[in-house]
Design a protein around this motif. Sequence first.
Motif, PDB file in Angstrom:
ATOM      1  N   ALA A 165      29.387  31.399  35.248  1.00 33.27           N
ATOM      2  CA  ALA A 165      28.961  31.953  36.140  1.00 33.27           C
ATOM      3  C   ALA A 165      30.125  32.412  37.735  1.00 33.27           C
ATOM      4  O   ALA A 165      30.130  33.244  37.760  1.00 33.27           O
ATOM      5  CB  ALA A 165      27.505  31.859  37.403  1.00 33.27           C
ATOM      6  N   VAL A 166      30.458  31.032  37.842  1.00 38.07           N
ATOM      7  CA  VAL A 166      31.189  30.661  39.396  1.00 38.07           C
ATOM      8  C   VAL A 166      32.519  32.191  38.730  1.00 38.07           C
ATOM      9  O   VAL A 166      33.137  32.602  39.209  1.00 38.07           O
ATOM     10  CB  VAL A 166      31.753  29.421  39.258  1.00 38.07           C
ATOM     11  N   ILE A 167      33.009  31.835  37.543  1.00 34.11           N
ATOM     12  CA  ILE A 167      33.898  32.233  37.106  1.00 34.11           C
ATOM     13  C   ILE A 167      33.680  33.767  36.717  1.00 34.11           C
ATOM     14  O   ILE A 167      35.124  34.668  37.493  1.00 34.11           O
ATOM     15  CB  ILE A 167      34.780  31.605  35.917  1.00 34.11           C
ATOM     16  N   ALA A 168      33.309  34.328  36.348  1.00 36.71           N
ATOM     17  CA  ALA A 168      32.423  35.844  36.718  1.00 36.71           C
ATOM     18  C   ALA A 168      32.192  36.421  37.694  1.00 36.71           C
ATOM     19  O   ALA A 168      33.401  37.164  37.824  1.00 36.71           O
ATOM     20  CB  ALA A 168      31.322  35.623  36.047  1.00 36.71           C
ATOM     21  N   LEU A 169      32.375  35.555  38.851  1.00 34.77           N
ATOM     22  CA  LEU A 169      32.117  36.248  40.855  1.00 34.77           C
ATOM     23  C   LEU A 169      33.121  36.048  41.244  1.00 34.77           C
ATOM     24  O   LEU A 169      33.804  37.194  41.648  1.00 34.77           O
ATOM     25  CB  LEU A 169      31.137  34.900  41.063  1.00 34.77           C
ATOM     26  N   LEU A 170      34.554  34.953  40.743  1.00 32.77           N
ATOM     27  CA  LEU A 170      35.538  35.318  41.312  1.00 32.77           C
ATOM     28  C   LEU A 170      36.201  36.226  39.614  1.00 32.77           C
ATOM     29  O   LEU A 170      37.194  36.843  41.340  1.00 32.77           O
ATOM     30  CB  LEU A 170      35.914  33.845  40.420  1.00 32.77           C
ATOM     31  N   VAL A 171      36.443  36.689  38.655  1.00 33.53           N
ATOM     32  CA  VAL A 171      36.716  37.942  38.368  1.00 33.53           C
ATOM     33  C   VAL A 171      36.483  38.832  39.245  1.00 33.53           C
ATOM     34  O   VAL A 171      36.985  40.208  39.210  1.00 33.53           O
ATOM     35  CB  VAL A 171      36.794  37.660  36.767  1.00 33.53           C
ATOM     36  N   ALA A 172      34.965  39.008  39.085  1.00 33.25           N
ATOM     37  CA  ALA A 172      34.247  40.595  39.416  1.00 33.25           C
ATOM     38  C   ALA A 172      35.302  40.728  40.922  1.00 33.25           C
ATOM     39  O   ALA A 172      35.435  41.653  40.957  1.00 33.25           O
ATOM     40  CB  ALA A 172      33.312  40.167  39.607  1.00 33.25           C
ATOM     41  N   ALA A 173      35.128  39.282  41.680  1.00 37.18           N
ATOM     42  CA  ALA A 173      35.557  39.468  43.483  1.00 37.18           C
ATOM     43  C   ALA A 173      37.370  40.358  43.453  1.00 37.18           C
ATOM     44  O   ALA A 173      37.725  40.862  44.198  1.00 37.18           O
ATOM     45  CB  ALA A 173      36.132  38.512  43.938  1.00 37.18           C
ATOM     46  N   THR A 174      37.905  39.376  42.300  1.00 40.65           N
ATOM     47  CA  THR A 174      39.214  40.221  42.461  1.00 40.65           C
ATOM     48  C   THR A 174      39.379  41.463  41.939  1.00 40.65           C
ATOM     49  O   THR A 174      40.592  41.979  42.510  1.00 40.65           O
ATOM     50  CB  THR A 174      39.798  38.961  41.291  1.00 40.65           C
ATOM     51  N   LEU A 178      41.244  44.781  43.733  1.00 42.23           N
ATOM     52  CA  LEU A 178      42.612  44.985  42.935  1.00 42.23           C
ATOM     53  C   LEU A 178      42.195  45.778  42.221  1.00 42.23           C
ATOM     54  O   LEU A 178      43.106  46.984  42.039  1.00 42.23           O
ATOM     55  CB  LEU A 178      43.109  43.651  41.945  1.00 42.23           C
ATOM     56  N   GLN A 179      41.162  46.591  42.668  1.00 43.41           N
ATOM     57  CA  GLN A 179      40.438  48.087  41.845  1.00 43.41           C
ATOM     58  C   GLN A 179      40.458  48.420  40.704  1.00 43.41           C
ATOM     59  O   GLN A 179      41.267  48.642  40.144  1.00 43.41           O
ATOM     60  CB  GLN A 179      41.715  49.016  42.609  1.00 43.41           C
ATOM     61  N   SER A 180      40.612  46.874  40.000  1.00 43.19           N
ATOM     62  CA  SER A 180      40.466  46.748  38.867  1.00 43.19           C
ATOM     63  C   SER A 180      39.715  47.549  37.272  1.00 43.19           C
ATOM     64  O   SER A 180      38.714  45.899  37.335  1.00 43.19           O
ATOM     65  CB  SER A 180      41.118  45.794  38.523  1.00 43.19           C
ATOM     66  N   PRO A 181      38.681  47.925  36.790  1.00 41.17           N
ATOM     67  CA  PRO A 181      38.322  47.920  36.425  1.00 41.17           C
ATOM     68  C   PRO A 181      38.307  46.248  34.849  1.00 41.17           C
ATOM     69  O   PRO A 181      36.394  46.643  34.431  1.00 41.17           O
ATOM     70  CB  PRO A 181      38.189  49.439  35.706  1.00 41.17           C
ATOM     71  N   ALA A 182      38.956  46.908  34.268  1.00 40.64           N
ATOM     72  CA  ALA A 182      39.075  45.889  33.424  1.00 40.64           C
ATOM     73  C   ALA A 182      39.166  44.604  33.709  1.00 40.64           C
ATOM     74  O   ALA A 182      37.673  43.922  33.217  1.00 40.64           O
ATOM     75  CB  ALA A 182      40.605  45.812  33.007  1.00 40.64           C
ATOM     76  N   LEU A 183      39.086  43.800  34.579  1.00 38.86           N
ATOM     77  CA  LEU A 183      38.722  42.531  35.391  1.00 38.86           C
ATOM     78  C   LEU A 183      37.086  42.592  35.539  1.00 38.86           C
ATOM     79  O   LEU A 183      36.092  41.982  35.147  1.00 38.86           O
ATOM     80  CB  LEU A 183      39.390  42.665  36.554  1.00 38.86           C
TER      81      LEU A 183
END
Length: 280
Positions: A165-174, A178-183
């Motif tokens: 869940a931590v990784i998911a939140l960090l990826v979503a914040a990034t 960066l306005q990245s739909p893939a992330l």
Amino acid sequence: VALPVLGALAIVPLWRVSPTEGTGERVDGIGALLVAFAASGMVLLLQSPSSGVVTASVGAVLLVVGAPLLALRVRLRPHGFLPREIVTNTTVLRSAFAAAAVPASWFALLLGVPLAAASWGWSPLDTGTLLVPGAIIGFLSPVVASRLLGRIGPRRTLAVACPTAVIALLVAATGALLQSPALLVAAVLLVNCAFGIGQPAMLSSVGAAVRADQRGVALGIATLLFLTGASVGAALVGGLAGVIGVAGALGVLVVLPLAGLTVLLLGGPDRVAVEEPVPA
């Protein structure tokens, strides 16, 4: 919003096949009301940064009044809505608290991802399409959860769900930054993985920590805390997104699964219930 209402159609057939009719005891309505007061107050306070002074004031009153009265109710009525023997069970509390960080992250993304996409000018249909890949995890998670529980046990499975869940939140914040739909898609997939293994791990841990006659109530309380975590996650993003942005709000949310992981790692050994022998 309307589709979950269809679940009400299942109440009658489920009621008919229920294996028990319950104990016949009266529901502790006052205890249930105090739980609702305290939980609602906490959620309103978390939303208040963007909702205003009135929301903050109502939330503060509900929490300040509800929490102490709830503690007093548990003390005066140890077998009420929140049985004292269960709410003082360290394994139940630890498992429920750690697991609650997972739906907090999940609901944070369910709100944060559409907010980020809307800020890019995306339509609701485009945003919904962005969330669809996460549904695939729902078909795979039962198998993965079953294998993890069998190999490493519920506590370690929860310890896997929290950092996921931590990784998911960090990826979503990034992705929001960066306005990245893939992330954002990757973040939703990760948080669905965490949810898919975290909930069964919590149920398994709590179920093993109490006697059979307490199991239904213990699982109910753990699920209450689990879903309260979902409310907290949505409230935090809803309250902070307008102040520090979606990326900032998701970054702040990382504290919750980190706290859950800390509780799991630093807590004592899990309690295992010993069933009393049935008289001949």
